[in-house]
Design a protein around this motif. Sequence first.
Motif, short mmCIF file in Angstrom:
data_model
loop_
_atom_site.label_atom_id
_atom_site.label_comp_id
_atom_site.label_asym_id
_atom_site.label_seq_id
_atom_site.Cartn_x
_atom_site.Cartn_y
_atom_site.Cartn_z
N GLU A 41 1.25 -1.22 -0.14
CA GLU A 41 -0.01 -0.19 -0.23
C GLU A 41 1.06 1.88 0.26
O GLU A 41 0.53 2.00 -0.78
CB GLU A 41 -0.92 0.28 1.20
N LEU A 44 2.28 1.95 -3.82
CA LEU A 44 1.23 2.32 -4.38
C LEU A 44 0.82 3.82 -4.18
O LEU A 44 1.00 4.43 -5.29
CB LEU A 44 0.28 1.32 -4.58
N ARG A 45 1.21 4.16 -2.77
CA ARG A 45 0.64 5.79 -3.09
C ARG A 45 2.27 6.04 -2.60
O ARG A 45 1.30 7.67 -3.42
CB ARG A 45 0.93 6.25 -1.00
N ALA A 47 4.04 5.49 -5.52
CA ALA A 47 3.87 5.21 -6.94
C ALA A 47 3.29 6.98 -7.29
O ALA A 47 3.03 8.04 -8.37
CB ALA A 47 3.51 4.36 -7.66
N ASN A 48 1.53 6.78 -6.92
CA ASN A 48 1.34 7.83 -7.03
C ASN A 48 1.31 9.03 -7.19
O ASN A 48 0.92 10.37 -7.82
CB ASN A 48 -0.50 7.31 -6.55
N LEU A 49 1.57 9.77 -5.55
CA LEU A 49 2.44 10.48 -4.99
C LEU A 49 3.70 10.97 -6.64
O LEU A 49 3.64 12.57 -6.71
CB LEU A 49 3.34 10.70 -4.20
N GLU A 50 4.78 10.11 -6.64
CA GLU A 50 5.05 9.91 -7.89
C GLU A 50 4.84 10.59 -9.00
O GLU A 50 5.60 11.59 -10.09
CB GLU A 50 6.23 9.13 -7.97
N ARG A 51 3.78 9.92 -9.30
CA ARG A 51 2.70 10.43 -10.57
C ARG A 51 2.57 11.76 -10.99
O ARG A 51 2.53 12.54 -11.64
CB ARG A 51 2.05 9.81 -11.12
N LEU A 52 2.05 12.12 -9.94
CA LEU A 52 1.47 13.55 -9.40
C LEU A 52 3.09 14.57 -9.74
O LEU A 52 2.09 15.35 -10.00
CB LEU A 52 0.55 13.98 -8.11
N ASP A 55 3.76 14.46 -13.38
CA ASP A 55 2.81 15.77 -14.08
C ASP A 55 3.19 16.79 -13.87
O ASP A 55 2.83 17.85 -14.56
CB ASP A 55 1.27 15.38 -13.71
#
Length: 74
Positions: A41, A44-45, A47-52, A55
């Motif tokens: 988990e 995943l968080r 990776a999502n933060l890195e993507r944000l 972007d």
Amino acid sequence: MSAALLDTIAEELGAITGRMEREARLRLDAAIADLRRIDAERELRFANLERLVTDRLATIKDGAPGRNVTIEDA
């Protein structure tokens, strides 16, 4: 004490020890599974933060015309 009584006691202690070992293994396996789930988990968080962040950085200019800032620049 008779040999039969000692044998019975030894068998019972063996059975109790076996149950304790199985219970300890089950608890340990459950704890390890929880730690793996928590780690997944967290990954995943992250990776999502890195993507944000990537972007968002892509939308920011560093002053040079047409050049997008990357996460490596940050």
